[in-house]
Design an enzyme around this catalytic site. Structure first.
Site, mmCIF file in Angstrom:
data_model
loop_
_atom_site.group_PDB
_atom_site.id
_atom_site.type_symbol
_atom_site.label_atom_id
_atom_site.label_comp_id
_atom_site.label_asym_id
_atom_site.label_seq_id
_atom_site.Cartn_x
_atom_site.Cartn_y
_atom_site.Cartn_z
ATOM 1 N N ASN A 165 9.352 3.152 10.435
ATOM 2 C CA ASN A 165 7.906 3.365 10.285
ATOM 3 C C ASN A 165 7.168 3.201 11.615
ATOM 4 O O ASN A 165 5.956 2.996 11.637
ATOM 5 C CB ASN A 165 7.338 2.372 9.277
ATOM 6 C CG ASN A 165 7.987 2.506 7.919
ATOM 7 O OD1 ASN A 165 8.113 3.606 7.403
ATOM 8 N ND2 ASN A 165 8.430 1.394 7.343
ATOM 9 N N HIS B 73 2.625 -0.580 -3.826
ATOM 10 C CA HIS B 73 3.712 -1.302 -3.156
ATOM 11 C C HIS B 73 4.019 -2.653 -3.826
ATOM 12 O O HIS B 73 3.133 -3.291 -4.414
ATOM 13 C CB HIS B 73 3.298 -1.545 -1.700
ATOM 14 C CG HIS B 73 4.390 -2.107 -0.848
ATOM 15 N ND1 HIS B 73 4.444 -3.422 -0.488
ATOM 16 C CD2 HIS B 73 5.481 -1.515 -0.297
ATOM 17 C CE1 HIS B 73 5.508 -3.636 0.269
ATOM 18 N NE2 HIS B 73 6.161 -2.490 0.402
ATOM 19 N N GLU C 135 -3.173 2.243 -2.491
ATOM 20 C CA GLU C 135 -2.786 2.518 -1.099
ATOM 21 C C GLU C 135 -3.518 3.786 -0.674
ATOM 22 O O GLU C 135 -3.819 4.638 -1.517
ATOM 23 C CB GLU C 135 -1.270 2.755 -1.005
ATOM 24 C CG GLU C 135 -0.467 1.506 -1.262
ATOM 25 C CD GLU C 135 1.040 1.770 -1.358
ATOM 26 O OE1 GLU C 135 1.559 2.613 -0.609
ATOM 27 O OE2 GLU C 135 1.678 1.125 -2.200
ATOM 28 N N SER D 249 3.659 4.709 0.057
ATOM 29 C CA SER D 249 4.768 4.475 0.986
ATOM 30 C C SER D 249 6.040 5.227 0.660
ATOM 31 O O SER D 249 6.824 5.534 1.551
ATOM 32 C CB SER D 249 5.079 2.978 1.049
ATOM 33 O OG SER D 249 5.436 2.495 -0.228
ATOM 34 N N ASP E 288 -4.738 -0.526 0.682
ATOM 35 C CA ASP E 288 -3.617 -0.822 1.577
ATOM 36 C C ASP E 288 -3.408 0.401 2.463
ATOM 37 O O ASP E 288 -3.021 1.470 1.983
ATOM 38 C CB ASP E 288 -2.388 -1.113 0.704
ATOM 39 C CG ASP E 288 -1.121 -1.370 1.499
ATOM 40 O OD1 ASP E 288 -1.035 -0.906 2.651
ATOM 41 O OD2 ASP E 288 -0.195 -2.005 0.952
ATOM 42 N N HIS F 88 0.435 2.604 5.831
ATOM 43 C CA HIS F 88 1.036 3.817 6.400
ATOM 44 C C HIS F 88 -0.009 4.777 6.969
ATOM 45 O O HIS F 88 0.312 5.922 7.283
ATOM 46 C CB HIS F 88 1.894 4.520 5.344
ATOM 47 C CG HIS F 88 3.050 3.673 4.925
ATOM 48 N ND1 HIS F 88 4.240 3.647 5.619
ATOM 49 C CD2 HIS F 88 3.170 2.780 3.919
ATOM 50 C CE1 HIS F 88 5.054 2.779 5.033
ATOM 51 N NE2 HIS F 88 4.436 2.233 4.005
ATOM 52 N N LYS G 190 4.190 -1.441 11.425
ATOM 53 C CA LYS G 190 4.591 -0.035 11.337
ATOM 54 C C LYS G 190 4.102 0.700 12.591
ATOM 55 O O LYS G 190 4.705 0.559 13.640
ATOM 56 C CB LYS G 190 4.110 0.567 10.021
ATOM 57 C CG LYS G 190 4.697 -0.220 8.820
ATOM 58 C CD LYS G 190 4.436 0.424 7.493
ATOM 59 C CE LYS G 190 4.755 -0.511 6.334
ATOM 60 N NZ LYS G 190 6.159 -0.860 6.181
HETATM 61 C C1 LIG Z 1 2.349 0.107 1.448
HETATM 62 C C2 LIG Z 1 2.877 -1.133 2.064
HETATM 63 N N1 LIG Z 1 2.143 -2.243 1.983
HETATM 64 C C3 LIG Z 1 2.569 -3.392 2.530
HETATM 65 C C4 LIG Z 1 3.768 -3.475 3.187
HETATM 66 C C5 LIG Z 1 4.220 -4.792 3.739
HETATM 67 O O1 LIG Z 1 3.985 -4.850 5.110
HETATM 68 P P1 LIG Z 1 4.948 -5.758 6.029
HETATM 69 O O2 LIG Z 1 6.174 -4.941 6.268
HETATM 70 O O3 LIG Z 1 4.157 -6.033 7.256
HETATM 71 O O4 LIG Z 1 5.246 -6.987 5.243
HETATM 72 C C6 LIG Z 1 4.550 -2.340 3.321
HETATM 73 C C7 LIG Z 1 5.831 -2.391 4.080
HETATM 74 O O5 LIG Z 1 6.900 -2.254 3.650
HETATM 75 C C8 LIG Z 1 4.109 -1.138 2.717
HETATM 76 O O6 LIG Z 1 4.852 -0.030 2.770
#
Ligand SMILES: Cc1ncc(COP(=O)(O)O)c(C=O)c1O
Length: 389
Positions: free
Chosen positions: A44, A130, A177, A181, A206, A209, A240
Site C-alpha cells: 500500500n 475494515h 471508508e 480496502s 476512514d 486508502h 500506507k
Molecule cells: C481501511 C483501513 N482502515 C484501517 C487500517 C489500519 O491501518 P494500520 O495498518 O495503520 O493499522 C487499514 C489497514 O490495513 C485499512 O485498510
C-alpha cells in the site's frame, strides 16, 4: 481442550491457511521475498515513499534528537514535541481544530469507537468496512447495525428508525471508508454527508486508502469533494501512502479531548516512537508538495494504464484493483502461478478478509511502478487467468 494443530488443519482443508512471508529488501516496486526477486503489486506504499531519502533522514535525525522510544504512554510522560507537532499538522491539513495520533490506524478506529460510543448508542456500519472499524464497534457495546455496501436507501431507513428512538443523551454514528480496502471502490460520500446532516448523526470516514492519492494536496476524497466540514471524524493511517506508521483521527477539540480521556488504545499503550512521527511529518510535507503532486500523477498514470490494458475487467477508480475469482484455492493457485511463472507478487485475499466465495487477487499500484511493470503485469494476468479458466 481444542488443539491449535486441529484448527490449523481445518483452515488448511478449506484453503484459508495463512503464513508469513519474509522480505529481504525494503518495500518498493521490486522486492526479494523468501529469496525470490519479484515485481511487487502487494504493497500500500502508493507513492513509493517508504524509501524516500528525506523521510529516512527525518527518521534518523529524529532518533538522534529524541531517542528510540517514547518511554511511556501519552498521558504519563510520552507526549513529546514530535507527537504534538504531528497532531497540529494533521489537524491543519484536515481542516479540523485538533487531531490525535495513535500507534497505527487499527488502534485509532478501535480507540475512537470504543471510547466515545457506549451501550444504548447506535453505530451504522457499511458491510464492507475494515476490521478495525468492526472491532471498534463491537468493543464499544453500542448497538451495531450493518447496512449493505454503499446502500443509501437502507442507510436512510436505519437512520430514520434508529434516530427516533434515541434519547438526547445518546449518539448515532455512520461509519464508512472513502475508498474500500478490498474492493477499491468509493463511498457515495457527498450523499452520505447529506443523510448525516438530515438525521443529525455523527460521521466517521476512514480515508486509509485515500490519503496521498486524492485531492490537490493528497488529503483525500473529502478534500477533493469539499465536504471536510460535514465529517466529524477523519480517520487515516500513515502506514500506507505516507510510507511510515501511525494512525490518526482529526476532529473537533472536544472530541480529541474526549479521546484523550476515553480511548483505551490511546491511553494504555506506550506512545509511538518520536522518530516515527518525525518521519511521518516529513512524509506529509512531501505528500502536500509539488513532488507529491508529481507522484500522484505517476500513480494515476499507472492506474489508468492498467485499466486500459485490462480492458474493462475492472471498474474501480483507486489504486486498489481487485480481480474476483471466488474460490479460495483457485485464487491461491493463480497468485502462486503469477509468482512462479511471471515473478509477480499479487496477494490472494480470502475469507474472512473478504466475504465467503469472493476470494480475489488484490492488485495495489504505486507511483514507483514503471509503465514496463504495468505492461508485464497485464500480460501476466491475462495469461495466468486464462490458465485457470
Ligand atoms: C481501511 C483501513 N482502515 C484501517 C487500517 C489500519 O491501518 P494500520 O495498518 O495503520 O493499522 C487499514 C489497514 O490495513 C485499512 O485498510
Amino acid at each position: 481442550m481444542r488443539k491449535p494443530q486441529d484448527e490449523l488443519q481445518e483452515l488448511e482443508q478449506v484453503s484459508l491457511m495463512r503464513s508469513l512471508r519474509v522480505l529481504n529488501t525494503p518495500q518498493g516496486a521490486s522486492i526479494t521475498e523468501d529469496g525470490s526477486s519479484l515485481l511487487n503489486f502487494a504493497s500500500n506504499d502508493y507513492l513509493g515513499l517508504t524509501t524516500h531519502p528525506e523521510i529516512i533522514d527525518a527518521a534518523c535525525q529524529g532518533t538522534k534528537k529524541w531517542g528510540t522510544g517514547a518511554g511511556s504512554s501519552r498521558l504519563i510522560s510520552g507526549t513529546m514535541h514530535p507527537h504534538d507537532e504531528l497532531e497540529c499538522t494533521i489537524a491543519s491539513l484536515k481542516n479540523k481544530p485538533a487531531a490525535r495520533v495513535f500507534a497505527n490506524g487499527y488502534c485509532s478506529s478501535l480507540g475512537l469507537l470504543s471510547g466515545i460510543m457506549r451501550k444504548g448508542d447506535v453505530i451504522l456500519l457499511d458491510k464492507l468496512a475494515h476490521a478495525s472499524l468492526i472491532d471498534g464497534a463491537k468493543l464499544s457495546a453500542a448497538t451495531l447495525r450493518v447496512f449493505p455496501h454503499n446502500d443509501l436507501n437502507k442507510l436512510e431507513k436505519l437512520l430514520k428508525s434508529n434516530r427516533d428512538s434515541l434519547t438526547a443523551d445518546q449518539r448515532i454514528i455512520i461509519v464508512i471508508e472513502s475508498v474500500y480496502s478490498m474492493d477499491g471502490d468509493l463511498a457515495p460520500l457527498l450523499e452520505i454527508t447529506k443523510l448525516k446532516e438530515k438525521y443529525g448523526a455523527l460521521l466517521l470516514v476512514d480515508e486509509a486508502h485515500a490519503l496521498g492519492v486524492y485531492g490537490d494536496t493528497g488529503m483525500g476524497i473529502a478534500h477533493e469533494l469539499g465536504c471536510t466540514d460535514q465529517i466529524d471524524f477523519h480517520m487515516g493511517t500513515l502506514g500506507k501512502s505516507a510510507g511510515t506508521a501511525g494512525g490518526y483521527i482529526a476532529c473537533s477539540q472536544a472530541w480529541a479531548d474526549l479521546m484523550t480521556n476515553k480511548s483505551r488504545s490511546f491511553i494504555y499503550s506506550t506512545a509511538p516512537p518520536p522518530a516515527q512521527l518525525c518521519a511521518a511529518s516529513k512524509a506529509l510535507e512531501i505528500i502536500t508538495s509539488e513532488e507529491g503532486s508529481l507522484l500522484r500523477a505517476a500513480l494515476w498514470r499507472n492506474i489508468k494504464m492498467l485499466h486500459t490494458l485490462l480492458n474493462g475487467a475492472t471498474t474501480t477508480t483507486s489504486a486498489i484493483i481487485p480481480l474476483i475469482i471466488g474460490d479460495s484455492q483457485a485464487t491461491l493457485d493463480t497468485s502462486h502461478l503469477l509468482e512462479s511463472k511471471h515473478a509477480i507478487r499479487v496477494p490472494a485475499v480470502r475469507y474472512p478478509t473478504v466475504p465467503k466465495n469472493t476470494a480475489r487477487l488484490r492488485i495495489s499500484l504505486s507511483a514507483a511502478h514503471t509503465t514496463d511493470h504495468i505492461q508485464h503485469l497485464a500480460n501476466s494476468l491475462s495469461q495466468a487467468l486464462c490458465y485457470n479458466v
